[in-house]
Design a protein around this motif. Structure first.
Motif, PDB file in Angstrom:
ATOM      1  N   PHE A 172       5.100 -36.171  36.395  1.00  0.00           N
ATOM      2  CA  PHE A 172       3.921 -36.979  36.095  1.00  0.00           C
ATOM      3  C   PHE A 172       4.251 -38.153  35.194  1.00  0.00           C
ATOM      4  CE2 PHE A 172       2.276 -33.366  38.078  1.00  0.00           C
ATOM      5  CZ  PHE A 172       1.026 -33.690  38.575  1.00  0.00           C
ATOM      6  N   VAL A 173       5.514 -38.209  34.747  1.00  0.00           N
ATOM      7  CA  VAL A 173       5.992 -39.451  34.148  1.00  0.00           C
ATOM      8  C   VAL A 173       5.968 -40.527  35.233  1.00  0.00           C
ATOM      9  CG1 VAL A 173       7.982 -40.601  33.086  1.00  0.00           C
ATOM     10  CG2 VAL A 173       7.395 -38.255  32.432  1.00  0.00           C
ATOM     11  N   GLY A 174       6.148 -40.074  36.497  1.00  0.00           N
ATOM     12  CA  GLY A 174       6.040 -41.001  37.622  1.00  0.00           C
ATOM     13  C   GLY A 174       4.669 -41.654  37.693  1.00  0.00           C
ATOM     14  N   ILE A 175       3.634 -40.914  37.281  1.00  0.00           N
ATOM     15  CA  ILE A 175       2.293 -41.492  37.231  1.00  0.00           C
ATOM     16  C   ILE A 175       2.278 -42.694  36.297  1.00  0.00           C
ATOM     17  CG2 ILE A 175      -0.051 -41.081  36.359  1.00  0.00           C
ATOM     18  CD1 ILE A 175       0.107 -38.281  37.451  1.00  0.00           C
ATOM     19  N   LEU A 181       3.953 -50.153  36.722  1.00  0.00           N
ATOM     20  CA  LEU A 181       4.219 -51.100  37.809  1.00  0.00           C
ATOM     21  C   LEU A 181       2.934 -51.789  38.274  1.00  0.00           C
ATOM     22  CD1 LEU A 181       6.744 -49.028  39.961  1.00  0.00           C
ATOM     23  CD2 LEU A 181       7.253 -51.098  38.655  1.00  0.00           C
ATOM     24  N   GLY A 182       1.884 -50.969  38.487  1.00  0.00           N
ATOM     25  CA  GLY A 182       0.627 -51.523  38.989  1.00  0.00           C
ATOM     26  C   GLY A 182      -0.058 -52.419  37.983  1.00  0.00           C
ATOM     27  N   ALA A 183      -0.239 -51.899  36.761  1.00  0.00           N
ATOM     28  CA  ALA A 183      -0.917 -52.683  35.725  1.00  0.00           C
ATOM     29  C   ALA A 183      -0.078 -53.898  35.322  1.00  0.00           C
ATOM     30  CB  ALA A 183      -1.197 -51.805  34.508  1.00  0.00           C
ATOM     31  N   GLY A 184       1.256 -53.706  35.263  1.00  0.00           N
ATOM     32  CA  GLY A 184       2.120 -54.818  34.902  1.00  0.00           C
ATOM     33  C   GLY A 184       2.073 -55.935  35.928  1.00  0.00           C
ATOM     34  N   THR A 185       2.065 -55.541  37.196  1.00  0.00           N
ATOM     35  CA  THR A 185       1.977 -56.542  38.266  1.00  0.00           C
ATOM     36  C   THR A 185       0.675 -57.322  38.172  1.00  0.00           C
ATOM     37  OG1 THR A 185       3.301 -55.148  39.723  1.00  0.00           O
ATOM     38  CG2 THR A 185       2.010 -56.892  40.765  1.00  0.00           C
ATOM     39  N   ALA A 300      -1.051 -48.302  27.344  1.00  0.00           N
ATOM     40  CA  ALA A 300      -1.425 -46.886  27.405  1.00  0.00           C
ATOM     41  C   ALA A 300      -0.420 -46.084  28.224  1.00  0.00           C
ATOM     42  CB  ALA A 300      -2.833 -46.751  27.998  1.00  0.00           C
ATOM     43  N   ALA A 301       0.044 -46.662  29.326  1.00  0.00           N
ATOM     44  CA  ALA A 301       0.980 -45.952  30.200  1.00  0.00           C
ATOM     45  C   ALA A 301       2.303 -45.685  29.505  1.00  0.00           C
ATOM     46  CB  ALA A 301       1.215 -46.754  31.484  1.00  0.00           C
ATOM     47  N   GLY A 302       2.731 -46.607  28.657  1.00  0.00           N
ATOM     48  CA  GLY A 302       3.980 -46.411  27.926  1.00  0.00           C
ATOM     49  C   GLY A 302       3.915 -45.185  27.020  1.00  0.00           C
ATOM     50  N   PHE A 303       2.803 -45.041  26.307  1.00  0.00           N
ATOM     51  CA  PHE A 303       2.620 -43.858  25.449  1.00  0.00           C
ATOM     52  C   PHE A 303       2.393 -42.600  26.289  1.00  0.00           C
ATOM     53  CE2 PHE A 303       1.425 -47.229  22.411  1.00  0.00           C
ATOM     54  CZ  PHE A 303       2.221 -46.864  21.338  1.00  0.00           C
ATOM     55  N   ALA A 304       1.642 -42.745  27.377  1.00  0.00           N
ATOM     56  CA  ALA A 304       1.310 -41.588  28.210  1.00  0.00           C
ATOM     57  C   ALA A 304       2.540 -40.969  28.840  1.00  0.00           C
ATOM     58  CB  ALA A 304       0.311 -41.998  29.302  1.00  0.00           C
ATOM     59  N   ALA A 355      -5.305 -46.898  24.818  1.00  0.00           N
ATOM     60  CA  ALA A 355      -4.110 -46.096  24.571  1.00  0.00           C
ATOM     61  C   ALA A 355      -4.477 -44.688  24.121  1.00  0.00           C
ATOM     62  CB  ALA A 355      -3.231 -46.773  23.519  1.00  0.00           C
ATOM     63  N   VAL A 356      -5.447 -44.564  23.209  1.00  0.00           N
ATOM     64  CA  VAL A 356      -5.857 -43.248  22.719  1.00  0.00           C
ATOM     65  C   VAL A 356      -6.549 -42.451  23.826  1.00  0.00           C
ATOM     66  CG1 VAL A 356      -7.402 -42.049  21.117  1.00  0.00           C
ATOM     67  CG2 VAL A 356      -6.016 -43.961  20.307  1.00  0.00           C
ATOM     68  N   GLY A 357      -7.465 -43.108  24.554  1.00  0.00           N
ATOM     69  CA  GLY A 357      -8.208 -42.413  25.604  1.00  0.00           C
ATOM     70  C   GLY A 357      -7.321 -41.918  26.732  1.00  0.00           C
TER      71      GLY A 357
END
Length: 452
Positions: A172-175, A181-185, A300-304, A355-357
């Motif tokens: 799920f790190v893949g998530i 990738l998606g948000a960055g794009t 958020a994805a980086g922390f997640a 990020a928190v949520g």
């Protein structure tokens, strides 16, 4: 009768406790991670496109609010198709093996995403573009309906029993990779001029999914079948009708799985799609700014990516249910203050809230959920059970959240309190469900009995 002989049970337990082949564990983790990355890359680019682009591109005659609602309706259609994909591919996975399903789902899902990038818009072909968009979204949903169930089931079965939470959460790190990738794009392309973005640039993220398809299929072709399924085949315990067996023996655990997912999946959609739209819509605090939301998701994805594994590992030590329960409670507690802070118009506060949520609220449930859902079900219909739990909840929570949220926002003059109450209710459903959930840590996954 869903039992195996004492001899078979002993052999199965020994197989489950045996040291896993490092190559198989590595390949399974990589295969699951790449699949998760593609699914959530698709998930985020479609969610962000629905929030920011698809309305004016495909539903312009409906006006701003109507176009947004229609756009989120296509987003929800994909979720509505997921249970059917779960049924179809869950049946195939429990009947004929997991490897075949993992190849089929990734190919179907990725091809549909690629084709979305080739669609004609309303200006080019009228409503034909919208019809084709809905069709491809349904196909995408069918493939996604078994993707995560397959990944979760695969890695749970090959992981060491005592560290199953840690290993099951690794894919799920893949998530988060898909989110990055998606948000960055989208964060990059959202900086372009609107005419360029709506002219051709929006197509690039969808066309780029082709690269992930090739990589994922190549990796999955090298996978072996799971040891648990091999044991079932060896002792002729593969059921001919896993759907019927699930319905007969596991109704309660399917309902438990659905309830657990409401807070996690629903809030994931609220933060990643509905909140982004709320901020950038004409009446929003950052009206017309299409980059703040995607950048927030990126952070958020980086922390997640770190915290999903952390919470998975914590569930190995403290149990699946306690970690899940306090995660759902945390998500409920922050709901009202979090969405109020968004209305203050401070970009840094918005990114902290996201990020928190996402990284704490959502991942504190997703981490223990990765091993918990497969552990709830017996081995003969586990794939189908996980798929049904995941995908029915995906419709009720994740799929409906942006659509219903958009309708409620329009009806309440875009009140932030709608988002807060929605988030709170979904989190409380999961919190209450944990009191009906059996503790499954250390469970033998070759057992044909459900967790009780």
């Amino acid at each position: 009768m869903l039992v195996i002989t004492q001899t078979n049970a002993k052999l199965a337990a020994e197989a489950d406790d045996a040291v896993v082949e490092p190559d198989q564990l590595r390949r399974a983790t990589l295969a699951s991670s790449v699949g998760s990355a593609l699914e959530y890359y698709d998930f985020y680019i479609y969610g962000l496109a629905s929030a920011l682009i698809f309305g004016p591109l495909f539903f312009a005659p409906l006006g701003p609010d109507g176009a947004l609602i229609a756009s989120f309706a296509t987003y929800g259609v994909g979720f509505a198709a997921r249970p059917f994909g779960g049924l179809i591919f869950g049946f195939i996975g429990d009947r004929f093996g997991r490897k075949m399903v993992l190849i089929l789902t990734i190919a179907l899902m990725g091809t549909a995403s690629f084709a979305i990038g080739l669609l004609p818009t309303f200006e080019q072909a009228g409503m034909l573009g919208a019809v084709l968009l809905v069709t491809l979204r349904i196909i995408q949903g069918l493939g996604a309906g078994a993707e995560q169930a397959g990944a979760t089931t695969l890695i749970s079965k090959v992981a060491p029993r005592r560290r199953r939470g840690f290993f099951a959460s690794l894919p799920f790190v893949g998530i988060q990779l898909g989110t990055l990738l998606g948000a960055g794009t989208f964060a990059l392309i959202a900086m372009a001029d609107t005419s360029v973005l709506q002219g051709w640039l929006w197509r690039v993220p969808f066309l780029a999914s082709f690269i992930l398809i090739i990589v994922a299929v190549f990796i999955r072709l090298k996978l072996k079948e799971t040891p648990a399924f091999q044991e079932l085949e060896k002792h002729k315990n593969v059921v001919k009708n896993p759907i019927g067996a699930l319905w007969k023996h596991s109704k309660k655990n399917v309902l438990v799985g659905i309830g657990l997912r409401m807070g996690e999946n629903g809030n994931s959609s609220i933060y990643s799609a509905l909140l982004v739209s709320f901020m950038s819509m004409p009446a929003g605090v950052f009206a017309g700014n299409n980059s703040i939301g995607p950048v927030g998701l990126l952070i958020a994805a980086g922390f997640a990516a770190i915290l999903v594994v952390t919470f998975g590992a914590l569930s190995d030590r403290f149990g699946r249910v306690p970690v899940y329960r306090y995660g759902a409670l945390f998500q409920a507690i922050i709901a009202v203050p979090a969405f109020y802070l968004v209305t203050l118009g401070n970009v840094t506060l918005v990114w902290i809230v996201m990020a928190v949520g996402i990284a704490i609220g959502v991942q504190s449930m997703l981490g223990p959920q990765c091993p918990l859902l497969p552990e709830l079900f017996g081995s003969q219909y586990r794939f189908t059970g996980v798929a049904m739990s995941r995908e029915i909840s995906a419709v009720i929570a994740g799929g409906i959240a942006p659509l219903l949220g958009a309708v409620l926002l329009a009806a309440t003059n875009h009140s932030w309190l709608v988002l807060a109450i929605y988030s709170l209710v979904l989190a409380l459903i999961s919190f209450v469900t944990t009191f009906f959930t059996p503790e499954t840590v250390g469970r033998d996954l070759v057992s044909t009995e459900d967790a009780k």
